[in-house]
Design a protein around this motif. Sequence first.
Motif, PDB file in Angstrom:
ATOM      1  N   HIS A  50       0.807  -1.230   0.000  1.00 55.20           N
ATOM      2  CA  HIS A  50       0.000   0.000   0.000  1.00 55.20           C
ATOM      3  C   HIS A  50       0.837   1.277   0.000  1.00 55.20           C
ATOM      4  O   HIS A  50       0.368   2.322   0.426  1.00 55.20           O
ATOM      5  CB  HIS A  50      -0.972   0.032   1.188  1.00 55.20           C
ATOM      6  N   GLU A  51       2.067   1.215  -0.466  1.00 57.99           N
ATOM      7  CA  GLU A  51       2.947   2.391  -0.405  1.00 57.99           C
ATOM      8  C   GLU A  51       2.442   3.539  -1.278  1.00 57.99           C
ATOM      9  O   GLU A  51       2.452   4.695  -0.853  1.00 57.99           O
ATOM     10  CB  GLU A  51       4.383   2.033  -0.804  1.00 57.99           C
ATOM     11  N   SER A 107      -0.564   5.552   0.131  1.00 59.07           N
ATOM     12  CA  SER A 107      -0.382   6.089   1.487  1.00 59.07           C
ATOM     13  C   SER A 107       0.242   7.478   1.455  1.00 59.07           C
ATOM     14  O   SER A 107       0.962   7.831   0.525  1.00 59.07           O
ATOM     15  CB  SER A 107       0.529   5.159   2.300  1.00 59.07           C
ATOM     16  N   HIS A 159       2.902   9.579   3.489  1.00 58.91           N
ATOM     17  CA  HIS A 159       4.037   9.231   4.347  1.00 58.91           C
ATOM     18  C   HIS A 159       4.574  10.447   5.101  1.00 58.91           C
ATOM     19  O   HIS A 159       4.527  11.572   4.598  1.00 58.91           O
ATOM     20  CB  HIS A 159       5.177   8.645   3.503  1.00 58.91           C
ATOM     21  N   ARG A 200       2.570   6.695   8.437  1.00 58.25           N
ATOM     22  CA  ARG A 200       1.761   6.974   7.249  1.00 58.25           C
ATOM     23  C   ARG A 200       0.282   6.864   7.605  1.00 58.25           C
ATOM     24  O   ARG A 200      -0.088   6.327   8.641  1.00 58.25           O
ATOM     25  CB  ARG A 200       2.105   6.010   6.115  1.00 58.25           C
ATOM     26  N   TRP A 201      -0.545   7.397   6.721  1.00 58.10           N
ATOM     27  CA  TRP A 201      -1.978   7.132   6.778  1.00 58.10           C
ATOM     28  C   TRP A 201      -2.449   6.805   5.372  1.00 58.10           C
ATOM     29  O   TRP A 201      -1.804   7.156   4.394  1.00 58.10           O
ATOM     30  CB  TRP A 201      -2.768   8.291   7.386  1.00 58.10           C
ATOM     31  N   ARG A 202      -3.575   6.082   5.324  1.00 62.96           N
ATOM     32  CA  ARG A 202      -4.192   5.816   4.029  1.00 62.96           C
ATOM     33  C   ARG A 202      -5.694   5.666   4.216  1.00 62.96           C
ATOM     34  O   ARG A 202      -6.172   5.299   5.279  1.00 62.96           O
ATOM     35  CB  ARG A 202      -3.591   4.587   3.358  1.00 62.96           C
ATOM     36  N   THR A 262      -9.044   3.757   3.554  1.00 60.74           N
ATOM     37  CA  THR A 262      -9.476   2.388   3.275  1.00 60.74           C
ATOM     38  C   THR A 262     -10.992   2.386   3.100  1.00 60.74           C
ATOM     39  O   THR A 262     -11.648   3.424   3.272  1.00 60.74           O
ATOM     40  CB  THR A 262      -9.097   1.449   4.439  1.00 60.74           C
ATOM     41  N   TYR A 284     -10.083   6.022   7.680  1.00 60.05           N
ATOM     42  CA  TYR A 284      -8.678   6.396   7.571  1.00 60.05           C
ATOM     43  C   TYR A 284      -7.867   5.574   8.564  1.00 60.05           C
ATOM     44  O   TYR A 284      -8.152   5.574   9.764  1.00 60.05           O
ATOM     45  CB  TYR A 284      -8.493   7.890   7.815  1.00 60.05           C
ATOM     46  N   GLU A 335      -0.795   4.016  10.180  1.00 58.66           N
ATOM     47  CA  GLU A 335       0.032   2.811  10.109  1.00 58.66           C
ATOM     48  C   GLU A 335       1.510   3.130  10.198  1.00 58.66           C
ATOM     49  O   GLU A 335       1.947   4.249   9.975  1.00 58.66           O
ATOM     50  CB  GLU A 335      -0.171   2.103   8.754  1.00 58.66           C
TER      51      GLU A 335
END
Length: 143
Positions: A43-44, A47, A49, A63-65, A67, A71, A74
């Motif tokens: 998932h880079e 995301s 960073h 990082r956050w992403r 989903t 949110y 991670e």
Amino acid sequence: MPELKKIQVNKVSDPNNLEKVFAIRREVFVGEQNCPPELEWEHEDESTHFLATVEGVPAGASRWRKTDNGYKLERFAVLKQFRGQGVAQELVRTVLADLPADVKYIYLNAQIQAMSLYEKFGFVKEGPQFEEAGIQHFKMVKR
């Protein structure tokens, strides 16, 4: 009283700074915690960073992403020599501040020893304890 060192956390996307982020994660998760590398690198591209520095020296990453659930925060990692100096708190504070204003659901999977850090920011554990990459975790949700 010990001298306070300058901690700075910045959102990064350029290859040079991303490599610093990945090097920190490699040292902490793959090196120290024996996480399988194939589980660490996912998932880079989707995301956002962050790189933390202490007096300009790379010290931590996260990082956050977005989903399907909301949110997800991670990959909080602080190099051993910078632990206990407030780097993790600055990472959490900066990542939370970077999320869109209309966020309804924020969550993370916390290693048990890091739960008290996230509790300081209003996260509460939800559901049963589980194992991820050989490490015990709890899901935590921001209230």
